[in-house]
Design a protein around this motif. Structure first.
Motif, mmCIF file in Angstrom:
data_model
loop_
_atom_site.group_PDB
_atom_site.id
_atom_site.type_symbol
_atom_site.label_atom_id
_atom_site.label_comp_id
_atom_site.label_asym_id
_atom_site.label_seq_id
_atom_site.Cartn_x
_atom_site.Cartn_y
_atom_site.Cartn_z
ATOM 1 N N SER A 136 0.649 -1.071 0.094
ATOM 2 C CA SER A 136 -0.023 0.101 -0.117
ATOM 3 C C SER A 136 0.744 1.067 -0.246
ATOM 4 O O SER A 136 2.018 1.114 0.110
ATOM 5 C CB SER A 136 -0.850 -0.060 1.245
ATOM 6 O OG SER A 136 -0.365 -0.114 2.455
ATOM 7 N N PHE A 137 0.184 2.484 -0.296
ATOM 8 C CA PHE A 137 0.976 3.528 -0.270
ATOM 9 C C PHE A 137 0.313 4.703 0.225
ATOM 10 O O PHE A 137 -0.968 4.804 0.170
ATOM 11 C CB PHE A 137 1.524 4.058 -1.647
ATOM 12 C CG PHE A 137 0.461 4.148 -2.717
ATOM 13 C CD1 PHE A 137 -0.039 5.509 -2.945
ATOM 14 C CD2 PHE A 137 0.154 2.956 -3.428
ATOM 15 C CE1 PHE A 137 -0.905 5.684 -4.066
ATOM 16 C CE2 PHE A 137 -0.891 3.407 -4.418
ATOM 17 C CZ PHE A 137 -1.295 4.543 -4.707
ATOM 18 N N THR A 138 0.534 5.616 1.201
ATOM 19 C CA THR A 138 -0.042 6.586 1.570
ATOM 20 C C THR A 138 0.521 8.125 1.301
ATOM 21 O O THR A 138 1.737 8.320 1.129
ATOM 22 C CB THR A 138 -0.056 6.477 3.328
ATOM 23 O OG1 THR A 138 -0.364 5.241 3.748
ATOM 24 C CG2 THR A 138 -0.781 7.580 3.770
ATOM 25 N N TYR A 139 -0.545 9.052 0.811
ATOM 26 C CA TYR A 139 -0.164 10.359 0.445
ATOM 27 C C TYR A 139 -0.974 11.415 1.288
ATOM 28 O O TYR A 139 -2.078 11.065 1.475
ATOM 29 C CB TYR A 139 -0.121 10.400 -0.857
ATOM 30 C CG TYR A 139 -1.508 10.353 -1.556
ATOM 31 C CD1 TYR A 139 -2.235 11.235 -1.767
ATOM 32 C CD2 TYR A 139 -1.880 8.869 -2.026
ATOM 33 C CE1 TYR A 139 -3.453 11.286 -2.485
ATOM 34 C CE2 TYR A 139 -2.847 8.778 -2.893
ATOM 35 C CZ TYR A 139 -3.988 9.908 -2.882
ATOM 36 O OH TYR A 139 -5.089 9.549 -3.643
ATOM 37 N N THR A 140 -0.557 12.553 1.330
ATOM 38 C CA THR A 140 -1.529 13.545 2.022
ATOM 39 C C THR A 140 -1.742 14.567 0.756
ATOM 40 O O THR A 140 -0.802 15.217 0.130
ATOM 41 C CB THR A 140 -0.715 14.208 3.160
ATOM 42 O OG1 THR A 140 -0.287 13.252 4.320
ATOM 43 C CG2 THR A 140 -1.594 15.192 3.641
ATOM 44 N N LYS A 141 -2.877 14.941 0.749
ATOM 45 C CA LYS A 141 -3.579 15.729 -0.226
ATOM 46 C C LYS A 141 -4.306 16.811 0.233
ATOM 47 O O LYS A 141 -5.145 16.987 1.189
ATOM 48 C CB LYS A 141 -4.058 15.297 -1.248
ATOM 49 C CG LYS A 141 -5.691 14.641 -1.031
ATOM 50 C CD LYS A 141 -6.540 14.081 -2.132
ATOM 51 C CE LYS A 141 -7.852 13.781 -1.807
ATOM 52 N NZ LYS A 141 -8.479 13.324 -2.936
ATOM 53 N N GLU A 142 -4.224 18.109 -0.395
ATOM 54 C CA GLU A 142 -4.961 19.200 0.095
ATOM 55 C C GLU A 142 -6.281 19.276 -0.518
ATOM 56 O O GLU A 142 -6.320 18.829 -1.612
ATOM 57 C CB GLU A 142 -4.246 20.581 -0.738
ATOM 58 C CG GLU A 142 -4.990 21.861 -0.361
ATOM 59 C CD GLU A 142 -4.288 23.033 -1.022
ATOM 60 O OE1 GLU A 142 -3.158 23.435 -0.402
ATOM 61 O OE2 GLU A 142 -4.797 23.319 -2.045
ATOM 62 N N THR A 143 -7.249 19.728 0.331
ATOM 63 C CA THR A 143 -8.722 19.500 -0.110
ATOM 64 C C THR A 143 -9.246 20.947 -0.118
ATOM 65 O O THR A 143 -10.211 20.933 -0.811
ATOM 66 C CB THR A 143 -9.403 18.598 1.062
ATOM 67 O OG1 THR A 143 -9.284 19.459 2.424
ATOM 68 C CG2 THR A 143 -9.039 17.384 1.256
ATOM 69 N N ALA A 144 -8.622 21.767 0.556
ATOM 70 C CA ALA A 144 -9.062 23.250 0.533
ATOM 71 C C ALA A 144 -8.006 24.363 0.789
ATOM 72 O O ALA A 144 -7.282 23.915 1.724
ATOM 73 C CB ALA A 144 -10.412 23.381 1.541
ATOM 74 N N PHE A 145 -7.906 25.429 0.366
ATOM 75 C CA PHE A 145 -7.130 26.514 0.521
ATOM 76 C C PHE A 145 -7.947 27.923 0.378
ATOM 77 O O PHE A 145 -8.270 28.223 -0.492
ATOM 78 C CB PHE A 145 -6.007 26.381 -0.499
ATOM 79 C CG PHE A 145 -4.959 27.534 -0.285
ATOM 80 C CD1 PHE A 145 -4.577 27.947 0.903
ATOM 81 C CD2 PHE A 145 -4.399 28.082 -1.414
ATOM 82 C CE1 PHE A 145 -3.923 29.262 0.837
ATOM 83 C CE2 PHE A 145 -3.478 29.322 -1.215
ATOM 84 C CZ PHE A 145 -3.261 29.772 -0.033
ATOM 85 N N THR A 146 -8.053 28.265 1.545
ATOM 86 C CA THR A 146 -8.597 29.612 1.736
ATOM 87 C C THR A 146 -7.216 30.746 1.791
ATOM 88 O O THR A 146 -6.864 30.953 2.791
ATOM 89 C CB THR A 146 -9.422 29.863 2.906
ATOM 90 O OG1 THR A 146 -10.562 28.757 2.941
ATOM 91 C CG2 THR A 146 -10.050 31.237 3.001
ATOM 92 N N ASN A 147 -7.225 31.566 0.518
ATOM 93 C CA ASN A 147 -6.007 32.463 0.498
ATOM 94 C C ASN A 147 -6.674 33.857 0.922
ATOM 95 O O ASN A 147 -7.329 34.495 0.118
ATOM 96 C CB ASN A 147 -5.522 32.445 -0.815
ATOM 97 C CG ASN A 147 -4.357 33.503 -0.968
ATOM 98 O OD1 ASN A 147 -4.043 33.898 -0.274
ATOM 99 N ND2 ASN A 147 -3.925 33.666 -2.203
ATOM 100 N N ASN A 148 -6.291 34.164 1.888
ATOM 101 C CA ASN A 148 -6.820 35.638 2.459
ATOM 102 C C ASN A 148 -5.593 36.671 2.330
ATOM 103 O O ASN A 148 -5.834 37.764 3.267
ATOM 104 C CB ASN A 148 -7.510 35.505 3.992
ATOM 105 C CG ASN A 148 -8.815 35.092 3.864
ATOM 106 O OD1 ASN A 148 -9.647 35.066 2.859
ATOM 107 N ND2 ASN A 148 -9.029 34.236 4.773
ATOM 108 N N ALA A 149 -4.488 36.254 1.802
ATOM 109 C CA ALA A 149 -3.284 36.985 1.879
ATOM 110 C C ALA A 149 -3.843 38.626 1.473
ATOM 111 O O ALA A 149 -4.338 38.846 0.445
ATOM 112 C CB ALA A 149 -2.241 36.641 0.937
ATOM 113 N N GLU A 150 -3.210 39.502 2.306
ATOM 114 C CA GLU A 150 -3.619 40.969 2.147
ATOM 115 C C GLU A 150 -2.485 41.710 2.771
ATOM 116 O O GLU A 150 -1.777 41.290 3.576
ATOM 117 C CB GLU A 150 -5.177 41.151 2.938
ATOM 118 C CG GLU A 150 -5.585 42.553 2.294
ATOM 119 C CD GLU A 150 -5.840 42.764 1.004
ATOM 120 O OE1 GLU A 150 -4.806 43.395 0.136
ATOM 121 O OE2 GLU A 150 -6.650 42.460 0.135
#
Length: 372
Positions: A136-150
């Motif tokens: 088996s193999f395991t990976y971590t993935k991004e599900t959401a990114f809220t970009n409030n850079a200001e």
């Protein structure tokens, strides 16, 4: 006559005999060439000298050079195995013609076995391949990114906060395999049959793997393919849009989400329909027939196959969104210990591969109907 003269005469006779033999051999070759030319003319064809024999290395040749396989044939072991890389199964894309040596007698036997046509490339050759080290193999993935850079609203004020959510995914490596029987006598006496059966087993396995990479539903040990639920973003065509329009709009959807379209997958029939599109003047839209057909669309490589249903397409980012994980390449295994094989003098030929596909980012895979 002295002894020296006798020796000299013998040498002269021997020299004459050698020259005569060479001349006879030369004339014999010329007579056979003339006979071939006459036969060709009588049959209404043109004559050309026979081509040289091919030096293409066969799977049977590798089997004969395998110490493990030879030990099996000599009955020293009850099983054997040999790894088969994909490039051993597929013919050379640049030169896939096997030329047989000229026959030495009228009853010519064509070497090998004449098989059905085979496709020359497979989908997984176009993806990033990652070696797997476990079942088996395991990976971590991004599900959401809220970009409030200001920009900070003056000194001493609170700076903007962003948010990222992610999840850990574990997948099991899928195993695909099939087998057939061959007699021990046939295996020992007919290397062409061994070569043929090994290639067909390996080829059939690759066909199934390709279909699973697209349509696998993730159940009963199967891959979860590109079109499995949750692995892709649905595209809906617009009324009056052509297939070419739909592909471009799907590509735009990828680009708007910072993906790069690396491959388009379509059915052979849809590719043909696009190639045959003409304008009002009867001119082909996507190019001239002499250009060799449709290889790219909107600057993106195109791969056509039967595993995608007609009227449907897939466009994806092959670098960021998807990867192929290979635990074991196709492995040929031989055994006479399957059931009653030993008492029947049979050998089971098994070809198996452990491989899986991972869709890390479903937003990077878009699929839908080409037209309404």
């Amino acid at each position: 006559m002295t002894m020296q003269n006798v020796v000299t005469k013998i040498d002269e006779i021997q020299s004459f005999t050698n020259k005569a033999g060479k001349n006879l051999n030369k004339h014999d070759i010329q007579l056979r060439e003339h006979a071939d030319r006459i036969l060709a003319m009588e049959q209404g064809g043109s004559y050309s000298p026979p081509p040289p024999a091919s030096n293409q290395k066969s799977i049977a040749g590798e089997l004969s050079n395998s110490n493990e396989v030879q030990s099996f044939l000599e009955k020293k072991t009850h099983s054997a195995g040999m790894s088969l890389a994909l490039n051993k199964v597929l013919p050379d894309i640049q030169n896939n013609t096997t030329i047989s040596a000229p026959a030495t007698n009228p009853a010519q036997v064509i070497p090998g076995v004449l098989a059905a046509p085979e496709q020359k490339t497979f989908l997984r050759q176009l993806f990033t391949s990652v070696p797997a080290s476990s079942s088996s193999f395991t990976y971590t993935k991004e599900t959401a990114f809220t970009n409030n850079a200001e920009a900070q609203n003056g000194e001493g004020t609170l700076k903007a906060e962003s948010d990222i959510t992610y999840e850990e995914v574990t997948k099991q490596i899928a195993t695909y395999a099939h087998w057939l029987k061959i007699s021990r006598q046939n295996m020992a006496d007919n290397p062409a049959i061994v070569d043929f059966k090994t290639r067909r087993l390996s080829y059939g396995l690759e066909l199934k793997i390709e279909d699973a990479m697209i349509n696998g539903d993730g159940t009963a040990g199967k891959m979860s393919g590109l079109l499995d639920t949750g692995n892709f973003t649905v595209f809906s065509p617009t009324i009056a849009d052509t297939a070419i329009d739909s592909v471009r709009k799907a590509k735009l959807a990828l680009e708007n989400n910072d993906y790069m379209a690396g491959l388009i997958i379509m059915n052979h029939n849809d590719v043909s329909d696009i190639e045959l599109l003409k304008d009002a003047d009867g001119e082909y839209i996507v190019g001239k027939p002499i250009d060799g057909g449709l290889r790219t669309l909107w600057g993106t490589p195109l791969y056509s196959c039967k595993s995608v249903a007609a009227g449907t397409f897939i466009i994806l980012d092959t670098v960021q969104a998807v990867s192929v994980h290979v635990r074991e390449e196709a492995l040929l295994q031989l055994s006479n210990s399957d059931g009653t094989d030993f008492t029947k003098n049979l050998v089971t030929m098994l070809v198996e591969a452990r491989i899986d596909i991972a869709v890390h980012l479903p937003a990077g895979v878009i699929s839908g109907a080409l037209t309404v």
